[in-house]
Design an enzyme around this catalytic site. Structure first.
Site, PDB file in Angstrom:
ATOM      1  N   LYS A   1      58.076  51.992  40.055  1.00 52.75           N
ATOM      2  CA  LYS A   1      57.650  53.308  39.778  1.00 52.75           C
ATOM      3  C   LYS A   1      58.782  54.299  39.694  1.00 52.75           C
ATOM      4  O   LYS A   1      58.797  55.209  39.069  1.00 52.75           O
ATOM      5  CB  LYS A   1      56.688  53.641  40.944  1.00 52.75           C
ATOM      6  CG  LYS A   1      55.856  55.037  41.005  1.00 52.75           C
ATOM      7  CD  LYS A   1      54.736  55.043  41.620  1.00 52.75           C
ATOM      8  CE  LYS A   1      53.855  56.247  41.510  1.00 52.75           C
ATOM      9  NZ  LYS A   1      52.729  56.459  42.455  1.00 52.75           N
TER      10      LYS A   1
ATOM     11  N   PHE B   1      52.547  48.106  49.832  1.00 53.05           N
ATOM     12  CA  PHE B   1      51.265  48.361  49.412  1.00 53.05           C
ATOM     13  C   PHE B   1      51.154  47.882  47.827  1.00 53.05           C
ATOM     14  O   PHE B   1      51.941  48.586  47.181  1.00 53.05           O
ATOM     15  CB  PHE B   1      50.509  49.514  49.644  1.00 53.05           C
ATOM     16  CG  PHE B   1      49.023  49.883  49.051  1.00 53.05           C
ATOM     17  CD1 PHE B   1      48.204  49.152  49.603  1.00 53.05           C
ATOM     18  CD2 PHE B   1      48.965  50.598  47.911  1.00 53.05           C
ATOM     19  CE1 PHE B   1      46.587  49.324  49.194  1.00 53.05           C
ATOM     20  CE2 PHE B   1      47.547  50.747  47.246  1.00 53.05           C
ATOM     21  CZ  PHE B   1      46.580  49.824  48.010  1.00 53.05           C
ATOM     22  N   GLN B   2      50.193  46.986  47.274  1.00 54.57           N
ATOM     23  CA  GLN B   2      50.017  46.557  45.974  1.00 54.57           C
ATOM     24  C   GLN B   2      51.327  45.980  45.431  1.00 54.57           C
ATOM     25  O   GLN B   2      51.530  46.018  44.207  1.00 54.57           O
ATOM     26  CB  GLN B   2      49.561  47.591  45.260  1.00 54.57           C
ATOM     27  CG  GLN B   2      48.106  47.891  45.476  1.00 54.57           C
ATOM     28  CD  GLN B   2      47.303  48.813  44.575  1.00 54.57           C
ATOM     29  OE1 GLN B   2      47.759  49.656  44.006  1.00 54.57           O
ATOM     30  NE2 GLN B   2      45.688  48.410  44.622  1.00 54.57           N
TER      31      GLN B   2
ATOM     32  N   GLU C   1      40.963  44.198  34.464  1.00 56.88           N
ATOM     33  CA  GLU C   1      42.431  43.704  33.697  1.00 56.88           C
ATOM     34  C   GLU C   1      41.910  42.429  32.765  1.00 56.88           C
ATOM     35  O   GLU C   1      42.662  42.564  31.851  1.00 56.88           O
ATOM     36  CB  GLU C   1      43.510  43.942  34.695  1.00 56.88           C
ATOM     37  CG  GLU C   1      43.937  45.216  35.054  1.00 56.88           C
ATOM     38  CD  GLU C   1      43.202  45.567  36.378  1.00 56.88           C
ATOM     39  OE1 GLU C   1      42.160  44.913  36.787  1.00 56.88           O
ATOM     40  OE2 GLU C   1      43.521  46.647  36.983  1.00 56.88           O
TER      41      GLU C   1
ATOM     42  N   MET D   1      28.248  22.677  28.570  1.00 58.67           N
ATOM     43  CA  MET D   1      29.012  21.708  28.390  1.00 58.67           C
ATOM     44  C   MET D   1      29.260  20.672  29.559  1.00 58.67           C
ATOM     45  O   MET D   1      29.367  19.442  29.370  1.00 58.67           O
ATOM     46  CB  MET D   1      30.251  22.293  27.876  1.00 58.67           C
ATOM     47  CG  MET D   1      31.142  21.274  27.428  1.00 58.67           C
ATOM     48  SD  MET D   1      30.692  20.215  26.233  1.00 58.67           S
ATOM     49  CE  MET D   1      31.174  21.274  24.704  1.00 58.67           C
TER      50      MET D   1
HETATM   51  C1  LIG Z   1      37.041  30.139  33.663  1.00 64.39           C
HETATM   52  C2  LIG Z   1      36.159  28.869  33.554  1.00 64.39           C
HETATM   53  N1  LIG Z   1      35.702  28.255  34.401  1.00 64.39           N
HETATM   54  C3  LIG Z   1      35.146  27.173  34.225  1.00 64.39           C
HETATM   55  C4  LIG Z   1      35.161  26.489  33.084  1.00 64.39           C
HETATM   56  C5  LIG Z   1      34.649  24.920  32.592  1.00 64.39           C
HETATM   57  N2  LIG Z   1      33.528  24.879  31.706  1.00 64.39           N
HETATM   58  C6  LIG Z   1      33.812  24.653  30.406  1.00 64.39           C
HETATM   59  S1  LIG Z   1      32.287  24.990  29.667  1.00 64.39           S
HETATM   60  C7  LIG Z   1      31.319  25.245  30.890  1.00 64.39           C
HETATM   61  C8  LIG Z   1      30.090  25.571  30.799  1.00 64.39           C
HETATM   62  C9  LIG Z   1      29.870  26.766  30.039  1.00 64.39           C
HETATM   63  O1  LIG Z   1      28.513  27.289  30.127  1.00 64.39           O
HETATM   64  P1  LIG Z   1      27.709  28.326  29.185  1.00 64.39           P
HETATM   65  O2  LIG Z   1      28.712  29.451  29.262  1.00 64.39           O
HETATM   66  O3  LIG Z   1      26.333  28.505  29.523  1.00 64.39           O
HETATM   67  O4  LIG Z   1      27.993  27.750  27.744  1.00 64.39           O
HETATM   68  P2  LIG Z   1      27.219  26.471  27.061  1.00 64.39           P
HETATM   69  O5  LIG Z   1      28.021  25.352  27.518  1.00 64.39           O
HETATM   70  O6  LIG Z   1      25.796  26.128  27.815  1.00 64.39           O
HETATM   71  O7  LIG Z   1      27.076  26.762  25.464  1.00 64.39           O
HETATM   72  C10 LIG Z   1      32.346  25.259  31.963  1.00 64.39           C
HETATM   73  C11 LIG Z   1      31.662  25.872  33.384  1.00 64.39           C
HETATM   74  C12 LIG Z   1      35.965  27.004  31.991  1.00 64.39           C
HETATM   75  N3  LIG Z   1      35.960  26.471  30.613  1.00 64.39           N
HETATM   76  N4  LIG Z   1      36.380  28.285  32.182  1.00 64.39           N
END
Ligand SMILES: Cc1ncc(C[n+]2csc(CCOP(=O)(O)OP(=O)(O)O)c2C)c(N)n1
Lengths: 195, 582
Positions: free
Chosen positions: B179, B129-130, B67, B493
């Site tokens: 429902k 349920f749900q 979803e 990042m």
């Molecule tokens: C759902 C979610 N979990 C954690 C983060 C924190 N976060 C931001 S950027 C990042 C790294 C992303 O890594 P990647 O997808 O390999 O992309 P890159 O930065 O290497 O281009 C994370 C873990 C987020 N933004 N969203």
């Protein structure tokens, strides 16, 4: 500077609205000193009276967040000198102590309290007033085996307000966000889109 | 649109006809000219799915694999098309799986109507349920939500839902339908679109005196500077905005959400704002004398430290949402209203001035950024591939005509910094929430929302694994989306921050990936992996030329950093161009 503000929120009467309003405060970790909901002078429009201690900048932002809610008509915020406000309090004291002690009776007169119930075992007094009036009586009665105490939330009337319908229209004249035209329908239920 | 139910009503001589709640739902969607639904069925929404079965020719239902995929797809659809995205999900886990997307859509002002099934009304509150209290869960992350327990409410509530989602500042709406209400027969008199909700004022009226004050400030300004956001795109005011900046000859910078509202190579466009935006626009925010903010909300990723943000400038703020005015930055003049209306009024009153010295400052800053950062990023001659050069070659091949859907991380910042975009609604990204896993499903939705356009999902190796199951949706429904994974073998990042601010302690950011190409192939999607500079152009070309979806994985430098950067807690003028400056 933080000070006490009373917010008056005019809303539709809808299940869940209480939560929608409350979370605007809880999200910002603002505690509510008082929260009251009641009907307003217009059928099917409700008013919430909320008291918080905050700076005016924060209050202004909150007012806009509240007004952003689809079911909120209008929010006013006022300092204490702009409103007339009251609370009601109930005090339960053992009747035996009251009977014995003349001073208590005098105190009650001083604080403008009324007896609402008198039974063999206990008596319930009631007073209306502002925080200090209610609290002073509480302090006094605590000396006389006070059994139970409860205080209502604040209700307030805005001194300058001429009822919400006119006030809403007036405010909107000075307020670039609002189209007064929408509120022409306020008192005409049949003319508006409704659920 | 004349719907089947309406037809029956007419045949019955405009008398009410007996209809089920679930058919009324379908009728509402048809009346609102909905053509595409993203969803996933389950017990509590089965009556609606049953009614949908008879309308498969009119309503294109995309069965996603999760979803969260449905709602991000609906977001992508809405963002490229300007239409309202529609989502179906069942009660309980189906509904809770929408939560991230709702939060994302609210903060990025994306119009959605999400319809969730709910347990029978008599079971509400019994931990059936749900059963999940999805209304209270989603209250802070929806523009509006409502639970329907009686079928008679369906036509009006859905009408209201579509109206609220799309009008004013758009946002997601969730309608939970028990429902019993879906199954219930009731007297239906047809669908009437909603045009007014008495307690809701989506469009503030425009006050001429504020326009005049704003114009005066702009005309007197020596160093005016425009910062703009998605409000322009949401208000379909791209033309009005362009006329405004062109008449006033105003240097203009975009937020990540405003990107593509004007072509990225527009001569008055001075680049992107924000933590990893361009050097000039960030730095010069603190030099301008009048700052004109249009349809943007002064997010902290844009302002950096607020008490050091544009303190010298008089701020003019044009926005449709009164709650945004003075929320973060105090304005001198606030022009409340729909910018489609306000911009032309303002354009009328402003003068054309040349201000060559002021433009020169932007040029000098741009040169500095080019020599210290951009040149190295876009034209490296040795070492591993950089993300920037991949985007550069992509620009050359697409000529800036593609819709770029980015995930979250370094690749997102690099793509938004360097992608060329000629047309509006070309930049689809999770701006306010920064939701990893957004890009793949959003790209599916974007392709369905703009079938004539090339849609490219750009992801990191981390984010690519967050909604990778949506490859199954691509396999089944065949939207032609190109999938570009920039693999640096890290959660890049976060690793960058660890390098810069946590003494290089790489705490759980080295992430392993599957063989993405093999995974794609298992889903019947062709793919290729490249790592050499010589293969880059040809690899990208192969991806773009492929008649159907294609996954291209590019191995890029492992420890590259995105610069410039406004370090957290610093002001915009403290933007740095390299690691050494931190
Ligand atoms: C759902 C979610 N979990 C954690 C983060 C924190 N976060 C931001 S950027 C990042 C790294 C992303 O890594 P990647 O997808 O390999 O992309 P890159 O930065 O290497 O281009 C994370 C873990 C987020 N933004 N969203």
């Amino acid at each position: 500077m933080k000070q006490e503000f009373t917010l008056t929120v005019y809303t539709e009467n809808q299940v869940g609205l209480l939560n929608k309003i409350a979370i605007i405060f809880s999200r910002r970790k603002i505690s509510l000193d008082s929260f009251n909901s009641s009907p307003s002078e217009i059928e099917n429009i409700y008013r919430f009276t909320i008291v918080i201690r905050e700076t005016e900048t924060v209050v202004k932002n909150i007012v806009r967040q509240l007004e952003k809610n689809v079911e909120v008509f209008k929010v006013f915020y006022n300092t204490n000198d702009e409103i007339i406000w009251q609370q009601i309090a109930l005090y339960k004291v053992p009747t035996s102590v009251i009977m014995k002690d003349v001073k208590v009776e005098r105190l009650l007169r001083e604080f403008g309290a009324r007896a609402v119930v008198i039974r063999d075992d206990y008596t319930v007094f009631e007073t209306t007033g502002q925080d200090d009036e209610v609290d002073n009586l509480l302090k006094e009665l605590s000396k006389y085996s006070l059994i139970e105490f409860v205080k209502s939330s604040r209700i307030a009337i805005i001194k300058s307000s001429e009822g919400v319908h006119k006030k809403v229209l007036d405010m909107e004249k000075n307020d670039p966000t609002n189209k007064p035209i929408n509120n022409e329908f306020l008192n005409h239920k049949s003319m508006i889109f409704e659920m | 649109m004349k719907t089947l139910e309406l037809d029956k009503i007419e045949k019955a001589g405009r008398q009410p006809i007996s209809t089920t709640g679930s058919l009324a739902v379908i009728d509402a969607l048809l009346s609102e000219s909905v053509t595409t639904i993203f969803g996933y069925p389950g017990g509590a929404i089965m009556p609606i799915y049953d009614s949908l079965f008879g309308f498969r020719d009119k309503l294109n239902h995309i069965l996603v694999r999760h979803e969260q995929g449905a709602i991000h797809a609906a977001q992508g659809y809405a963002r490229v098309s300007g239409k309202t995205g529609v989502v179906f999900a069942t009660s309980g886990p189906g509904a809770t799986n929408l939560v991230t997307g709702l939060a994302d859509a609210l903060i990025d002002s994306t119009p959605l109507v999400c319809i969730t099934g709910q347990v029978f009304a008599h079971l509400l509150g019994t931990d059936a349920f749900q059963e999940t209290d999805i209304i209270n869960i989603t209250t802070p992350i929806t523009k509006w939500n409502y639970q329907i327990t009686d079928a008679t409410e369906i036509p009006e509530v859905l009408a209201k839902a579509f109206y609220i989602a799309k009008s004013g500042r758009p946002g997601p709406v969730l309608i939970d339908i028990t429902k019993n209400a879906q199954l219930q027969l009731f007297d239906y008199i047809g669908y009437r679109p909603c045009i007014h909700v008495r307690s809701y004022r989506p469009n503030p009226i425009v006050r001429p005196e504020y326009i005049e004050q704003a114009a005066k400030l702009i005309n007197e300004a020596k160093k005016p500077f425009v910062v703009f956001g998605q409000g322009i795109i949401l208000g379909n005011a791209e033309k009005e905005f362009q006329s405004f900046i062109e008449k006033g000859n105003l240097p203009s910078a975009w937020t990540i959400m405003g990107m593509s509202a004007i072509p990225t190579d527009h001569p008055l466009g001075v680049g992107m704002l924000g933590m990893h935006g361009n050097y000039g626009p960030n730095f010069l925010t603190n030099e301008c004398d009048v700052l004109i903010a249009v349809g943007m909300r002064f997010d902290d990723r844009v302002t950096g430290r607020l008490d050091k943000y544009a303190k010298q400038a008089k701020v003019i703020h044009l926005d449709i949402d009164p709650a945004e005015i003075d929320k973060n930055v105090q304005t001198a003049v606030s022009v409340w209203g729909d910018c489609k209306e306000t911009l032309p009024l303002l354009t009328n009153l402003i003068e054309n001035k040349s201000r060559p010295e002021w433009f020169k400052e932007f040029e000098i800053k741009k040169e500095k950024e080019t020599t210290t950062v951009i040149e190295k990023e876009l034209n490296p001659t040795e070492g591993g591939l950089t993300m920037g050069e991949v985007i550069q070659v992509l620009n050359e091949l697409t000529n800036g005509d593609a819709v770029i859907v980015t995930d979250v991380g370094q690749h997102q910042m690099v793509a938004c910094r360097y992608a060329k975009q000629n047309k509006t609604r070309s930049n689809i990204t999770s701006g306010g929430l920064g939701t990893m896993g957004y890009a793949l499903p959003a790209a599916i939705g974007a392709k369905l929302g703009a079938p004539e356009r090339e849609v490219i999902a750009i992801m990191g190796d981390g984010g690519a694994q967050m909604n990778i199951q949506e490859l199954g949706t691509i396999m089944q429904f065949q939207p032609n989306v190109k999938i570009l994974i920039l693999n640096n073998s890290y959660l890049g990042m976060v690793r960058q921050w660890q390098e810069l601010f946590h003494e290089k302690r790489y705490s759980f950011t080295d992430i392993q990936s599957p063989n993405f190409v093999q995974v794609a192939k298992a889903y019947n999607i062709d793919g290729r992996q490249i790592s050499q500079r010589e293969e880059l152009r040809e690899g990208l070309k192969q991806m773009l030329d492929n008649p159907s979806s294609f996954l291209l994985e590019v191995a890029v430098l492992h420890e590259d950093n995105v610069f410039p950067m406004v370090p957290q807690g610093k002001g915009v003028a403290e933007i740095v161009l390299s690691k050494e400056e931190i």
